[in-house]
Design a protein around this motif. Sequence first.
Motif, PDB file in Angstrom:
ATOM      1  N   TRP A 105      27.668  11.197  34.587  1.00  0.00           N
ATOM      2  CA  TRP A 105      26.718  12.136  34.669  1.00  0.00           C
ATOM      3  C   TRP A 105      26.652  13.045  35.896  1.00  0.00           C
ATOM      4  O   TRP A 105      26.458  14.264  35.840  1.00  0.00           O
ATOM      5  CB  TRP A 105      25.424  11.589  34.156  1.00  0.00           C
ATOM      6  N   GLN A 106      27.196  12.220  37.019  1.00  0.00           N
ATOM      7  CA  GLN A 106      27.184  13.092  38.387  1.00  0.00           C
ATOM      8  C   GLN A 106      28.258  13.893  38.236  1.00  0.00           C
ATOM      9  O   GLN A 106      28.353  14.982  38.717  1.00  0.00           O
ATOM     10  CB  GLN A 106      27.237  11.883  39.197  1.00  0.00           C
ATOM     11  N   ALA A 107      29.444  13.673  37.658  1.00  0.00           N
ATOM     12  CA  ALA A 107      30.525  14.403  37.404  1.00  0.00           C
ATOM     13  C   ALA A 107      30.434  15.633  36.687  1.00  0.00           C
ATOM     14  O   ALA A 107      30.775  16.822  36.747  1.00  0.00           O
ATOM     15  CB  ALA A 107      31.718  13.570  37.393  1.00  0.00           C
ATOM     16  N   TYR A 108      29.944  15.232  35.571  1.00  0.00           N
ATOM     17  CA  TYR A 108      30.081  16.378  34.227  1.00  0.00           C
ATOM     18  C   TYR A 108      28.605  17.102  34.230  1.00  0.00           C
ATOM     19  O   TYR A 108      28.717  18.189  33.649  1.00  0.00           O
ATOM     20  CB  TYR A 108      30.153  15.745  32.909  1.00  0.00           C
ATOM     21  N   CYS A 109      27.547  16.906  35.012  1.00  0.00           N
ATOM     22  CA  CYS A 109      26.371  17.549  34.690  1.00  0.00           C
ATOM     23  C   CYS A 109      26.030  17.680  36.180  1.00  0.00           C
ATOM     24  O   CYS A 109      26.173  17.129  37.234  1.00  0.00           O
ATOM     25  CB  CYS A 109      25.199  16.450  34.140  1.00  0.00           C
ATOM     26  N   ASP A 110      24.967  18.901  36.398  1.00  0.00           N
ATOM     27  CA  ASP A 110      24.383  19.094  37.732  1.00  0.00           C
ATOM     28  C   ASP A 110      23.330  18.176  38.009  1.00  0.00           C
ATOM     29  O   ASP A 110      22.745  17.274  36.971  1.00  0.00           O
ATOM     30  CB  ASP A 110      23.494  20.727  37.282  1.00  0.00           C
ATOM     31  N   GLU A 111      22.812  17.962  38.945  1.00  0.00           N
ATOM     32  CA  GLU A 111      21.598  16.974  39.600  1.00  0.00           C
ATOM     33  C   GLU A 111      20.432  17.401  38.673  1.00  0.00           C
ATOM     34  O   GLU A 111      20.182  18.300  38.193  1.00  0.00           O
ATOM     35  CB  GLU A 111      21.210  17.564  40.805  1.00  0.00           C
ATOM     36  N   VAL A 112      19.780  16.383  38.419  1.00  0.00           N
ATOM     37  CA  VAL A 112      18.459  16.357  37.485  1.00  0.00           C
ATOM     38  C   VAL A 112      17.426  17.171  38.218  1.00  0.00           C
ATOM     39  O   VAL A 112      17.162  16.977  39.718  1.00  0.00           O
ATOM     40  CB  VAL A 112      17.910  14.909  37.446  1.00  0.00           C
ATOM     41  N   VAL A 113      16.727  18.110  37.582  1.00  0.00           N
ATOM     42  CA  VAL A 113      15.787  19.204  38.297  1.00  0.00           C
ATOM     43  C   VAL A 113      14.274  18.442  37.916  1.00  0.00           C
ATOM     44  O   VAL A 113      13.426  18.257  38.874  1.00  0.00           O
ATOM     45  CB  VAL A 113      15.902  20.475  38.054  1.00  0.00           C
ATOM     46  N   GLU A 114      14.165  18.572  36.766  1.00  0.00           N
ATOM     47  CA  GLU A 114      12.686  18.133  36.188  1.00  0.00           C
ATOM     48  C   GLU A 114      12.563  16.686  36.176  1.00  0.00           C
ATOM     49  O   GLU A 114      13.335  15.845  35.880  1.00  0.00           O
ATOM     50  CB  GLU A 114      12.660  18.587  34.691  1.00  0.00           C
TER      51      GLU A 114
END
Length: 209
Positions: A105-114
Amino acid sequence: MERGYRLIAVEGVDGSGKSTLVENLREHLSRNFRTEIARPARAMTAAFRELAEKGRPESVLYQDRIPPDFRHSAYLLETAVHFRYRREQFEHADFVLFDRWLQTWQAYCDEVVEHRDWMSRIAATTPEPDVLLWVRIDPETACRRLVERQDRWARIYSPAQLHDKIARLCDRYEKAMLDTRPGAVVLDGTRSPGELLAGALDRVTGKAA
């Protein structure tokens, strides 16, 4: 959390041979041990695909439609609940193999915002793997494999777009794995499936195949 099984997580970019390694580990270990496979985020991936790709399966990728930080949160949640709803199943196993782990999830997605703090607390509830295997590979080899197996990414993206995407993911894996998990076992994804299995088994069971 104490557990009676060994938790093995396998990481790697698409085309690295990660899922093939997981299946080969399952087949080999099942000869002598009770072995379970878990694929975190499988339910959310299916839901996102249905939402984003319905009616346009050969022209749209859900990864390009669903906000990446939202996907990150959903994947963290689904990974965490595995250890509640499959607890009894896992406890009857000797080995539990996870096809992907939190670094995906760190590689494929942006950082969690909400709700960043809540997501961090949820991620902290997942146990540490006994062994984290990283099938490391170069973008060129990964892209070639995706094209050879006619992966949906290879059908939708142009060769240049596919290479750029895989190259970015490889770079993000370098950061996720080397910066946050320097103790991960690095396996050469360019090796044959048999060689990968032998290298993994040496770390997973303490002996070669």
